[in-house]
Design an enzyme around this catalytic site. Structure first.
Site, short mmCIF file in Angstrom:
data_model
loop_
_atom_site.label_atom_id
_atom_site.label_comp_id
_atom_site.label_asym_id
_atom_site.label_seq_id
_atom_site.Cartn_x
_atom_site.Cartn_y
_atom_site.Cartn_z
N SER A 137 -24.77 -22.91 19.72
CA SER A 137 -25.90 -22.51 18.89
C SER A 137 -27.00 -23.56 19.03
CB SER A 137 -25.47 -22.41 17.43
OG SER A 137 -26.59 -22.32 16.56
N TYR A 150 -20.83 -26.32 10.29
CA TYR A 150 -21.04 -25.33 11.36
C TYR A 150 -21.73 -25.99 12.55
CZ TYR A 150 -22.82 -21.07 13.63
OH TYR A 150 -23.12 -20.08 14.52
#
Length: 261
Positions: A137, A150
């Site tokens: 990401s 995350y």
């Protein structure tokens, strides 16, 4: 890379980006696609098989955090398919409040799937070589304060994948490793988002940030992932933003490192 006649594995393929990648691979002519996911999506799986009656779609319900289960899953896939050419690891969750589960699924799951695939792909083990694409990401590249757990897992994916892309390993195995880093994408990750952050006092700021994000669809990201597969560039790291793919040049920061043996 041409997809026609290729055999592929997609983790997290029951929905979101993973399901769209599976659809795109089949539409591009992949002969066999195995979907690994803990979630069920029977309606979509029926549609997928109906849309591609001459191609094989294998569904395996498995938690990617389960190392032994993932190893057994790849053994089953290899026995059924004969060989594996492509692996796209998409499976992941967002819940910073559940630190252990986030680590085990997001980073552990990528590692489990990647390492379990190698014995069946590597030329040094009788395979044909191939390519593994791991989904990270943009928050693995640039910190976003509202999602530190995350983000940490996504940063780990980038480093793990780049390590495996060592040229000496490629010469032996014939396997290429690529990382993709999508920007904000409309998936289930955004459902009840503020209930899963570890600092509830940032909820108002979190909403403001989410509202400002330029979001893309899962289908947009999947098309970019197939474009990355076509580029077939070992060690590459790509950002997927605004429906486009951008290659990153990551320069070495550690100048004291000895030359690779």
């Amino acid at each position: 890379m041409s997809f026609r006649g290729k055999n592929a594995v997609v983790t997290g393929g029951a929905g979101g980006i993973g399901l769209q990648v599976s659809k795109q691979l089949l539409a591009a002519g992949a002969a066999k696609v195995a979907i690994i996911d803990l979630q069920d999506n029977l309606e979509e799986f029926v549609k997928l098989r109906a849309a591609h009656p001459t191609q094989s779609v294998m569904i395996i319900k498995m938690d990617v955090a389960n190392k032994k289960g993932v190893e057994a899953t790849y053994e089953e896939i290899a026995k059924t398919f004969g060989n594996i050419d492509i692996v796209v690891n998409v499976a992941g969750i967002f819940n910073d409040k559940d630190v252990q589960r986030t680590l085990l699924v997001n980073l552990g799951g990528i590692i489990n799937s990647t390492l379990s695939a190698l014995p069946y792909m590597g030329k040094d083990n009788g395979g044909k070589g191939g390519i593994v694409v791991n989904m990270s990401s943009v928050v693995g590249l640039d910190p976003m304060f509202i999602i530190p757990v995350y983000g940490a897992t996504k940063a780990g994916i980038i480093n793990f994948t780049r390590c495996l892309a060592n040229e000496k390993y490629y010469q032996r195995s014939g396997i290429k490793f690529v990382t993709v880093c999508p920007g904000a994408t409309m998936t289930d990750m955004f459902t009840n988002f503020t209930e899963k952050i570890i600092f509830p006092e940032t909820s108002d700021e979190t909403y403001r940030i989410l509202d400002r994000l330029n979001k893309q669809s899962a289908a947009d990201v999947s098309r970019c992932i197939l474009n990355v597969l076509e580029k077939d560039k070992n060690g590459a790291v790509y950002v997927i933003e605004g429906k486009r793919v951008y290659p990153l040049e990551i320069k070495p920061q550690w100048t004291g490192k000895e030359q690779a043996l």
